[in-house]
Enzyme design. Structure first.
Site, PDB file in Angstrom:
ATOM      1  N   HIS A 306       0.801  -1.217   0.000  1.00 47.79           N
ATOM      2  CA  HIS A 306       0.000   0.000   0.000  1.00 47.79           C
ATOM      3  C   HIS A 306       0.834   1.267   0.000  1.00 47.79           C
ATOM      4  O   HIS A 306       0.336   2.324  -0.382  1.00 47.79           O
ATOM      5  CB  HIS A 306      -0.960   0.014   1.190  1.00 47.79           C
ATOM      6  CG  HIS A 306      -2.169  -0.846   0.982  1.00 47.79           C
ATOM      7  ND1 HIS A 306      -2.171  -2.202   1.225  1.00 47.79           N
ATOM      8  CD2 HIS A 306      -3.403  -0.547   0.514  1.00 47.79           C
ATOM      9  CE1 HIS A 306      -3.369  -2.692   0.934  1.00 47.79           C
ATOM     10  NE2 HIS A 306      -4.141  -1.710   0.494  1.00 47.79           N
ATOM     11  N   GLY A 307       2.070   1.186   0.462  1.00 52.69           N
ATOM     12  CA  GLY A 307       2.883   2.401   0.453  1.00 52.69           C
ATOM     13  C   GLY A 307       4.285   2.154   0.940  1.00 52.69           C
ATOM     14  O   GLY A 307       4.554   1.197   1.657  1.00 52.69           O
TER      15      GLY A 307
END
Lengths: 450, 308
Positions: A306-307
């Site tokens: 996600h990041g």
């Protein structure tokens, strides 16, 4: 090009569909492949080498699929898979985690997972490699799911690539689904995103506790309708072309446990990690301790997917802890006492999204203190009536969002879908969304950085 | 037919909607910039207009005592006056004329170099603050000592007097507020929301509004406040809300303050970085300072007040 943009809705999509639907069946995939490359080319017009990267990845994975399949020796076959996966994940790591460049190829997190899954499916003999380069290229690049998913694994779509039916009914249905998605994105998510922006503009040290809670509830709704809306738009467009994409969301906010939540939220990502990480590692078949370890690996990787900033690792870690606690006994309680389960999730969902939403730890700590002021730190100047002010502006959207998060609206739609008034409501949603885009209230898709 | 009802109706409405949307997307440039900023060629003028670095009119000048008692200037040799205590009528008239002239001189000097001083929050008790979202920020996050505030996000100089007050709990329009009470001070900070209009039109309206404020409240000290800058990056990418345009408007404000005997205050002295843009660390949205900085802003106002 974002689906929720005037260019897509009024230029690209009509032209593409007109050409595609008129093409004879045998060359429809050529139309789709080329159309997808045009779509992606427009999206990366500032960095055209990203289009080259996509094409090269298609070629490399197509070749590796055949190489792996043709390998006689188990060892060589394994090394070919590793090499192929290194190529796929190498680019993802380079663009996403090394911090060498500031711009990522759009969709790389999604199409990398698709191509990597393809190689693993061929390796584990779940599927034969695709003979047709055109079909394979179409699979990887098809524009409905290229940029933001759903993550479609090859076995699920192979049949449809080569044999799918088109009909006016499917076009009508696809347009309906697209419209609902568009409304979620533009009318709900984009509106609610302004609340989160407003809070950041004030500075978290200056928001009152009620406003802080309103903020994370708003963010939770924003991220849901943003992503769910986009997934529906993708599904709707795909349906118009005869494809049936897998479901990506199933009323996640009605879950009674985090375990249940992650079977309802971004379903295709959860499935990917289960199929290609959790199960190959051994799943729950190697004892309790190993199962926990496998869960840790999955949730660390989920956070990282996600990041690239540390808060995503923390987010993954927190989810892992919650899931372990549920695994060792809490889950049964939550499933038995569902009201408690709902209350538990209504509390946990916004709190976990908070860790996801704020990348700076100092700011995250500050926000947390605003949510729970008894923990410590006093705020800077706080405008005492701020939650009333923002409640007046965003209250309607928050309530609407909460209502739409329950199963009620879907049930109503299912019941009323054949009635004419439903058509009128859809038209209203469509043109209201277009109006908002027209008036410049468009926002970039939250998940576009993935 | 019922099965395809949505498809059919959507396509029908598309026939009407599509030309409008395509016109918006690809319509002529002039139509898009219908309320465009003044001619682009003016930017070289904007760059040379007063910037935040100019501090005339606002810096207190303790070294130069402008409030010189007239008598000391008219005193010739002190011995002469001591020797002739009784003045003739001509001398008295002459002295009065000189005193009047000197008072006028002092007033003119005061106009161009007002002495700004420190006050406390009670100074604002008979003040009204008029402005846009930045003033709204002051209303919500600063201590303005019980002042009246007329502000709102997007407030424009073009319909100011009849616009609705967006400060919570306030319902009156500005016209009513100004006619019902006599204010000792007016703080006026506006214009940035109107930078999309033709500049000459904006300038004219701005001056008209200031004239109207002076007419309705002739005895109030009028503080004409410069519009705060935006960050460099915002300035670089926005065709309207950029520092060149803001500086151009602030130049008009400053000149108008001199002309009308108002006080020019420029918050950019406090919030600017070395490049004349809003410091990046003070803001999140590049246009407004964070809530906590509004209190500092009101502190700065307390340091830059005049007492008549």
């Amino acid at each position: 090009m974002v689906f929720s943009s005037l260019e897509f809705i009024f230029v690209f999509l009509p032209i593409f569909l007109f050409v595609y639907l008129l093409l004879p069946w045998k060359i429809k995939n050529i139309g789709l492949f080329l159309g997808s490359l045009v779509f992606y080319g427009y999206a990366v017009k500032a960095q055209p080498y990203f289009l080259m990267l996509l094409l090269v990845s298609i070629v490399v994975n197509y070749m590796f699929g055949h190489i792996i399949n043709q390998c006689k020796t188990k060892q060589v076959r394994k090394w070919c898979l590793i090499l192929g996966l290194c190529y796929d994940f190498g680019w993802l790591i380079f663009f996403k985690y090394l911090g060498v460049v500031t711009v990522m190829p759009p969709g790389i997190s999604f199409y990398t997972f698709q191509t990597a899954a393809y190689l693993m499916d061929v390796y584990y003999e779940k599927t034969k490699p695709e003979d047709s380069f055109l079909a394979f290229g179409t699979y990887v690049s098809m524009f409905p799911q290229l940029i933001s998913g759903p993550i479609v694994t090859y076995p699920k779509i192979r049949e449809q690539l080569n044999h799918r039916k088109h009909s006016l009914h499917k076009i009508d249905q696809g347009l309906r689904v697209f419209t609902i998605g568009l409304g979620m994105k533009v009318l709900l998510a984009n509106r609610l995103s302004k609340l989160w922006n407003d809070l950041a503009a004030i500075g978290y040290e200056s928001i009152s506790t009620p406003l802080a809670w309103m903020g994370i509830v708003g963010f939770s709704l924003q991220i849901y309708f943003d992503f769910y809306g986009y997934s529906l738009m993708a599904a709707g467009v795909a349906q118009m072309m005869g494809f049936s994409l897998p479901e990506n969301f199933r009323q996640p906010y009605t879950a009674v446990s985090m375990t249940d939540f992650w079977r309802r939220w971004h379903i295709t990502l959860g499935s990917w990690f289960r199929e290609y990480v959790y199960i190959p590692l051994g799943g729950n078949r190697k004892g309790f301790a190993r199962q926990i370890l496998h869960m840790l690996v999955v949730w660390t990787l989920t956070g990282m997917w996600h990041g690239a900033t540390l808060n995503f690792l923390l987010w993954g870690g927190v989810l892992f802890l919650i899931l372990v606690i549920e695994r060792v006994g809490l889950l049964k309680v939550l499933e038995k006492y569902r009201v408690f389960g709902h209350a538990y999730m209504i509390f946990l969902i916004p709190i976990t999204w908070l860790i996801f939403a704020i990348t700076d730890f100092a700011q995250l700590k500050l926000y947390f203190m605003r949510l729970f002021p008894f923990v410590g730190q006093s705020a800077e100047t706080v405008y005492a009536g701020d939650f009333i002010k923002y409640g007046k502006t965003y209250g309607v959207w928050l309530i609407l969002g909460i209502i739409c998060s329950t199963g009620i609206v879907k049930k109503l739609y299912q019941k009323g879908r054949n009635y004419f008034f439903m058509v009128l409501i859809l038209l209203l949603i469509f043109w209201a969304s277009v109006y908002c885009l027209f008036a410049g209230m468009d926002d970039p898709f939250l998940y576009f950085n993935f | 037919m019922k099965k395809y009802s949505y498809l059919i109706l959507l396509m029908l409405t598309f026939l009407i909607g599509m030309p409008i949307v395509l016109n918006k997307l690809y319509g002529k440039e002039e139509q898009k910039v219908a309320v465009g900023v003044g001619e682009k060629t003016d930017t070289h003028r904007v760059a040379s207009a007063s910037s935040a670095s100019k501090t005339l009119s606002v810096t207190p000048q303790p070294e130069k005592d402008t409030k010189v008692p007239p008598e000391s200037e008219t005193q010739g040799e002190p011995s002469e006056q001591q020797d002739t205590p009784v003045q003739t009528e001509t001398e008295i008239i002459h002295e009065s004329e000189v005193m009047i002239e000197q008072e006028q001189q002092v007033q003119e000097e005061e106009k161009s170099n007002p002495v700004l001083t420190q006050v406390d929050r009670s100074y604002f008790s008979d003040a009204i603050f008029i402005g846009d979202s930045r003033t709204l920020g002051l209303a919500e996050y600063a201590d303005l000592g019980g002042a009246d505030i007329f502000a709102g996000s997007g407030m424009s100089v073009f319909d100011l007097f009849d616009s609705k007050n967006r400060v919570a709990g306030q319902n009156e329009n500005l016209r009513d507020m100004l006619s019902q009470k006599t204010y000792g001070k007016i703080y006026f900070m506006m214009g940035i929301n109107d930078l999309g209009y033709n500049f000459e039109v904006l300038e004219k309206q701005y001056k008209t509004v200031v004239g109207q404020l002076k007419e309705v409240q002739p005895n109030a000290i009028l503080y004409l406040c410069a519009n705060m800058h935006v960050t460099s990056s915002k300035s670089g990418k926005d065709p309207y809300f950029n520092n060149d345009n803001i500086n151009r408007l602030n130049g008009v404000t400053e000149a108008l303050a001199l002309e009308t005997g108002s006080i020019y205050l420029n918050i950019n002295q406090k919030f600017d970085d070395e490049n004349g843009a809003l410091q990046i660390g003070l803001t999140h949205d590049e246009v407004h300072v964070l809530g906590k900085h509004y209190m500092e802003w009101s502190d700065w106002l307390c340091e830059n007040a005049i007492i008549r």
